[in-house]
Design an enzyme around this catalytic site. Sequence first.
Site, PDB file in Angstrom:
ATOM      1  CG  HIS A  63       0.265   4.283  -6.340  1.00  0.00           C
ATOM      2  ND1 HIS A  63      -0.729   4.656  -7.206  1.00  0.00           N
ATOM      3  CD2 HIS A  63       0.114   2.948  -6.157  1.00  0.00           C
ATOM      4  CE1 HIS A  63      -1.454   3.585  -7.528  1.00  0.00           C
ATOM      5  NE2 HIS A  63      -0.955   2.530  -6.905  1.00  0.00           N
ATOM      6  CG  MET A 108      -1.791   1.181   1.410  1.00  0.00           C
ATOM      7  SD  MET A 108      -2.938   1.445   0.022  1.00  0.00           S
ATOM      8  CE  MET A 108      -2.999   3.240   0.014  1.00  0.00           C
ATOM      9  CD  GLU A 109      -1.382   3.584  -3.251  1.00  0.00           C
ATOM     10  OE1 GLU A 109      -1.239   2.352  -3.116  1.00  0.00           O
ATOM     11  OE2 GLU A 109      -2.401   4.107  -3.715  1.00  0.00           O
ATOM     12  CG  ASN A 110       0.042   3.723   3.569  1.00  0.00           C
ATOM     13  OD1 ASN A 110      -1.157   3.769   3.383  1.00  0.00           O
ATOM     14  ND2 ASN A 110       0.672   2.602   3.933  1.00  0.00           N
ATOM     15  CD  GLU A 134      -4.109   1.243  -7.675  1.00  0.00           C
ATOM     16  OE1 GLU A 134      -3.013   0.798  -8.069  1.00  0.00           O
ATOM     17  OE2 GLU A 134      -4.287   1.609  -6.499  1.00  0.00           O
ATOM     18  CG  HIS A 157       1.932  -0.739  -8.439  1.00  0.00           C
ATOM     19  ND1 HIS A 157       1.133  -0.960  -9.527  1.00  0.00           N
ATOM     20  CD2 HIS A 157       1.099  -0.310  -7.453  1.00  0.00           C
ATOM     21  CE1 HIS A 157      -0.117  -0.670  -9.225  1.00  0.00           C
ATOM     22  NE2 HIS A 157      -0.169  -0.284  -7.963  1.00  0.00           N
ATOM     23  CD  GLU A 158       2.314  -0.249  -3.812  1.00  0.00           C
ATOM     24  OE1 GLU A 158       1.650   0.759  -3.493  1.00  0.00           O
ATOM     25  OE2 GLU A 158       1.813  -1.264  -4.346  1.00  0.00           O
TER      26      GLU A 158
HETATM   27 ZN   LIG Z   1      -1.581   0.589  -6.720  1.00  0.00          ZN
END
Ligand SMILES: [Zn+2]
Length: 947
Positions: free
Chosen positions: A385, A347-349, A404, A381-382
């Site tokens: 973001h 998760m990209e927090n 996404e 990917h993260e």
């Molecule tokens: Zn994502």
Amino acid sequence: MPKESFIFKAVATTFVILTISVIAGIVTMIIFYKTQISTVKPTPRPTFPSTTTGPPPVMRLPRNLIPDSYTVFLQPDFYTRIIEVENVTSPNQTMLFTGNSTVNFHCVQRTSTIYLHSTELDVDGAVVKNRDTNKKMDVGEIKHKDESSFLEVPLEETLEAGRNYSLFLNFKGKMSKNLDGLYVSSYVEGSPAYEGDENAERFLATTNMEPTEARRVFPCFDEPEMKAVFHVTIIHRHGTTALANAKMKDSSIIDDDWTVTIFDPTQRMSTYLFAFTVSEFKSINSPHERVEIKTFARPEATTAGHTEYAASITGKILEFYENYFDINYSLKKLDQIAVPDLYPLAMENWGLVTYQEGSLLYEEGVSSLLHKEDIATVIAHELAHQWFGNLVTMKWWNDLWLNEGFATYISYFAVDDVEPSFKIIDTFVLTDLHTAFVEDALASSHPLSPPQEDVQSIYEINGMFDSITYCKGALVLRMLADIVDERVFNTGVKRYLRDFRYNNTDRNDFWEYIQKAVDEDGGHTKVAKVMDSWTNQIGYPVLTINTTNGEIYQKHFLYNDSSESSLWWYIPIRVMSNTSDSSLVWLDTSAPVKKDKFLSKSGEWILANVNCTGYYRVNYNPENWERLLTQLETNPRRIPLMNRGQLVDDAFNLARAELVNVTLALNATRFLSNETEYAPWESAVRNLEYFVLMFDRTEVYGPMQAYLCKQVTGLYDFFRNYTENSKVPDDHSLQHNQITAIQVACSSGLSDCVTMASEMFANWMKNSTTNNIHPNLRSVIYCQALAAGGQTEWEFAWNRFQSSSDTSEKEQLREALSCTKKIWLLNRYLEYTLNPDKIRLMDVDSTIIYIARNVAGQALAWNFIRAHWEYVSQEGGASLIEGVTSRFSTQFELEELEHFATKYDVEYATRAVNQAIEQTRVNIEWVRKNKEIVLEWFERESTSQCL
Ligand SMILES: [Zn+2]
Ligand SMILES: *[C@@H]1O[C@H](CO)[C@@H](O)[C@H](O)[C@H]1NC(C)=O
Ligand SMILES: *[C@@H]1O[C@H](CO)[C@@H](O)[C@H](O)[C@H]1NC(C)=O
Ligand SMILES: *[C@@H]1O[C@H](CO)[C@@H](O)[C@H](O)[C@H]1NC(C)=O
Ligand SMILES: *[C@@H]1O[C@H](CO)[C@@H](O)[C@H](O)[C@H]1NC(C)=O
Ligand SMILES: *[C@@H]1O[C@H](CO)[C@@H](O)[C@H](O)[C@H]1NC(C)=O
């Protein structure tokens, strides 16, 4: 975030002849329907109160109050270890957390009620102040609206437009038992003295807010457009470290038990990106000239160097994006943390990215070399973001694909940049294409970007995290970049990010910026007109080409063609032939048209969708198919690699939709006996998986196995010297294909392969301290050895699984344990999934799916999930349904499924159940029509024994 783990989709794209499922490196996919939380049925669109009175909004917050900043204090009471210290008996673990928050907001429309989100929090002590006058206002009785999870704060006076106010609340709550909101994760440190040794158990607190869980942690305006600055203070026990989105400003001891850590204010951001952790984790640094990058993990894993690979690429990936987007990363620090329990893969927090251990930890000599691809992809990917999603956010969840799809698309380039030797782009593109193509060919698919009113409830929001959003999103962007030219596309992207930073957008903003770049470049593409046909409609077209007269036309591609559809698209077609290079032609009508480029003048073949830049399939007249397949059998290299994979995939799927004969698809696998490249093999293997699923319980299976065995012998021999010496080739795509060779060869009964796998495993059992099996091959060898073996092999693997503290090895064994053919062992394994000490909650779904993919475990798994539905559906159950029903192809199974749909509580998995029913109907019909033909074909092609 990647959600519901890439892993499930990786599983789905894997060859299952019998039992296996390896294909490493398929990581572009993520969570589907994470829906374990309170869910509400869609309700009519609200009318927002325009004055002081009026009905409360239904699902969406009114826009009359706009938050500006929060000051949040949070104190999780839990202990990281429950151990007796000197005379003090060990404390009881506690899940309580307390805190208070002040939100400052601006009023843009007068009202006398404050609405914000809060779920399962006890709130009190509300204080509302006029910040302009510093005057307190009288507050009425606070109410909870269960359906919308609104907290309603009525006031005795009105809030006036143009003024600034603040709302203070005390709150307390329980840390979640699911892996959402604020929750506790656990792990074992050191070698436990005995199984269940509590002194070895450690706990950490972590969060996962996307999409709608922040409201479980503190009352907030929990919508992506309601961005604010967060001033966060965490109060935590001595000896623990607190991390949050921003950099630590100050930390001090306040009494015997507690430390207080104050963080810098965050950037303006959405609530779903809020995060913090409290743990005893240790970190290592990554070099970066400006940003302080740390990678955290369990102390043991950090000491053992398992974070080193991730740390070595993170700085480079961040720099890649800084150059690519021409905007520096916005924060002073970036923390990454490997969390033992996490439901999405990562998760990209903002500033504090969380990962499942398997997506971050790499152990030299134990992890497969190919596992690096997964890690690099998830990190890429993260980190993408941090710009696409965090800096610029979609206005609402209906445009989630902007987050996404873009993160997925751009990660291709980031991985290729930091690990060029992986040559990853072809594999990624084909994998994403195939994943999206399957789901998007069902009438139950959804548009990439549905209307806002179709995405209102938590249930509907969670439903957006699927392969359409991730994979189709990425490929539609790739198509756009190809149409307008990547350079022009990048120019538009940079300006878009710069102009909308700390702000929100929808797809029209994006089109507008790409359009500006196109116009400046002198291009003529009408971006919105073209792209809306791809984003606003469900599905995708199949282009049909008749090379005899040059006629082409398009049609909505559906597996079940009884669904009438008049949809059409603006289709860019890159076309080549064996006498001409690739050029771009447009099809911009639903009617058939004749174009010269598609006319075969002197018997040459014509190939459309060169390099698969378009999101569509292609069908040809039989003569052209014949010429293409002949080309593949004689000199395949004349056809671009990606298309070699795609021709096979198109042939199979066109057959599935009954647009060509099934024998054409099977003929398209003939050339494999001489093919050593991964893309075509992967494509064939994945498509034949459907045949395996449909036929492995029938008389077709024998001849089919014999044919596969014959086709794979050459490939097995190609790698034989490597395999038998437990070595691997240098090239990553060959490494993938070596695994395919072993999987297919062993599964189809090539005796050399089975002997090789059993012997390697036996050697390990003899001397369990030294495992000489190459890390790349472990997964497939373990599985094949367990499939060929019995109780002794299984028990050995189970013991290793339980005692290993190594993430990679555990994952490989967990999967391999599902490969046995012994029903009673499979049953025992299923029972273990009910015990979280044996199989972690987050692994329950995938373990059951592994078992169901084994033909021996199919019926067991289906019975099992029905018997234990309440427990196993804690994560929603959608992926379970999809996984466990994939072999369904009889009337009886259909009836069972329909019965299940009505008699069980499948609320969170409704869509998956409906899809499974639709798929089962399609399967029944397909088997009825094709079984005889397929049987004949395999019997004809596999005359000789292959053993
Ligand atoms: Zn994502
Ligand atoms: C434990 O007990 C001993 C003897 O009763 C005492 O001297 C010591 O201070 C105690 N330690 C703690 C931490 O209370
Ligand atoms: C733990 O809980 C038990 C039962 O609720 C209670 O009797 C005991 O005193 C508690 N121990 C501590 C250290 O609080
Ligand atoms: C909020 O909580 C913190 C920490 O417990 C406390 O220091 C602070 O006084 C509280 N704020 C108010 C206004 O009560
Ligand atoms: C966000 O963008 C909108 C539309 O362009 C603009 O009106 C608004 O001022 C921007 N807000 C911020 C905080 O930049
Ligand atoms: C292709 O066009 C030719 C010439 O018009 C026609 O005879 C043939 O039937 C067409 N083939 C297909 C598959 O439609």
